[in-house]
Design a protein around this motif. Sequence first.
Motif, short mmCIF file in Angstrom:
data_model
loop_
_atom_site.label_atom_id
_atom_site.label_comp_id
_atom_site.label_asym_id
_atom_site.label_seq_id
_atom_site.Cartn_x
_atom_site.Cartn_y
_atom_site.Cartn_z
N TYR A 36 0.72 -1.10 -0.05
CA TYR A 36 0.01 0.04 -0.03
C TYR A 36 1.08 1.33 -0.09
O TYR A 36 2.07 1.30 0.49
N GLN A 38 0.88 5.41 1.04
CA GLN A 38 0.26 6.49 1.96
C GLN A 38 0.85 7.82 1.73
O GLN A 38 1.89 7.80 2.20
N SER A 41 -1.70 12.74 5.50
CA SER A 41 -3.22 12.99 5.83
C SER A 41 -4.01 12.26 4.99
O SER A 41 -5.16 12.99 4.67
N GLN A 42 -3.64 11.16 4.50
CA GLN A 42 -4.70 10.32 3.61
C GLN A 42 -4.76 8.93 3.92
O GLN A 42 -3.74 8.55 4.67
N GLY A 43 -5.50 8.23 3.69
CA GLY A 43 -5.53 6.72 3.85
C GLY A 43 -4.72 5.90 3.08
O GLY A 43 -4.53 6.51 1.80
N PRO A 44 -4.24 4.78 3.33
CA PRO A 44 -3.21 4.08 2.48
C PRO A 44 -3.96 3.59 1.22
O PRO A 44 -5.51 3.30 1.45
N PHE A 46 -4.29 0.82 -2.19
CA PHE A 46 -3.58 -0.39 -2.63
C PHE A 46 -2.77 -0.31 -3.78
O PHE A 46 -3.20 0.62 -4.75
N TYR A 87 3.69 0.81 2.46
CA TYR A 87 3.58 -0.45 3.53
C TYR A 87 3.52 -1.96 2.88
O TYR A 87 2.91 -1.89 1.77
N GLN A 97 -9.18 -10.14 7.70
CA GLN A 97 -9.77 -9.45 8.36
C GLN A 97 -8.84 -8.37 9.60
O GLN A 97 -8.99 -7.68 10.01
N LYS A 98 -7.71 -9.14 9.74
CA LYS A 98 -6.75 -8.87 10.54
C LYS A 98 -5.53 -8.43 9.97
O LYS A 98 -4.79 -9.39 9.41
N VAL A 99 -4.87 -7.32 9.76
CA VAL A 99 -3.75 -6.84 9.08
C VAL A 99 -2.94 -6.02 9.94
O VAL A 99 -3.52 -5.26 10.76
N PHE A 101 -0.45 -3.00 9.79
CA PHE A 101 0.30 -1.99 8.98
C PHE A 101 1.57 -1.42 9.96
O PHE A 101 1.05 -0.73 10.72
N GLY A 102 2.64 -1.77 9.54
CA GLY A 102 3.73 -1.45 10.49
C GLY A 102 3.94 0.15 10.17
O GLY A 102 3.15 0.88 9.64
N ILE A 103 5.35 0.37 10.45
CA ILE A 103 5.60 1.84 10.24
C ILE A 103 5.89 2.27 8.86
O ILE A 103 5.76 3.35 8.30
N LEU B 90 -8.89 6.34 10.46
CA LEU B 90 -9.29 5.98 9.35
C LEU B 90 -10.14 4.83 9.28
O LEU B 90 -9.89 3.91 10.07
N PHE B 103 -9.54 2.78 1.75
CA PHE B 103 -9.65 3.63 3.05
C PHE B 103 -10.58 4.96 2.77
O PHE B 103 -10.37 5.46 1.63
N ARG B 108 -8.83 13.80 11.64
CA ARG B 108 -7.74 14.02 12.45
C ARG B 108 -8.35 14.72 13.91
O ARG B 108 -9.02 15.72 13.71
#
Lengths: 111, 112
Positions: A36, A38, A41-44, A46, A87, A97-99, A101-103, B90, B103, B108
């Motif tokens: 992904y 990012q 100030s936006q969502g990731p 794909f 990412y 369902q469970k992912v 996202f690290g740093i 998010l 997403f 914020r």
Amino acid sequence: LAKTTQPISMDSYEGQEVNITCSHNNIATNDYITWYQQFPSQGPRFIIQGYKTKVTNEVASLFIPADRKSSTLSLPRVSLSDTAVYYCLVGVSGGYQKVTFGIGTKLQVIP
Amino acid sequence: SQTIHQWPATLVQPVGSPLSLECTVEGTSNPNLYWYRQAAGRGLQLLFYSVGIGQISSEVPQNLSASRPQDRQFILSSKKLLLSDSGFYLCAWSREGADTQYFGPGTRLTVL
């Protein structure tokens, strides 16, 4: 869930090819690899997903060696607009369902 | 086509006040829904996910809660905000049985 390890940051000049490698030593047989992007100030968003060998789309290529313990996201000829956090995720396709996202890897493209 | 909405875009709240963030998805049915939080300079932390109306799974114990009153509506709430609740929230959705997540624009939240 398989743990992933990526570089925290990378710098690249405009026009260069950028390769970001992700390590996932304990990837399971049914796991897929997904990347992904990012922007601040936006969502990731794909970018690409693969299981083995090579996958290419209009944005990037994903290289996965035979042992699948790592993968490399390749961005051809980056521009300033490719500055973002990238990412790498590993998980079962269709059961995601469970992912985690690290740093991620913060890519800074320099003019 | 599918779209995901979140509101408000920004929010400043005092410590101890309640919180309600809303997320809606259009153009799809029975999506999986997710709430994430991203602190400044950190990765995304999965807070809740839902596979159907009234079905909520919590990933991290905290003073937040989530509800899914309708198929395409997901709400994040708190009765009393803490300073540590500040961050970028998010909402995301994925197709039933699929893994790619889409997403929303995020909210914020600053708790003072």
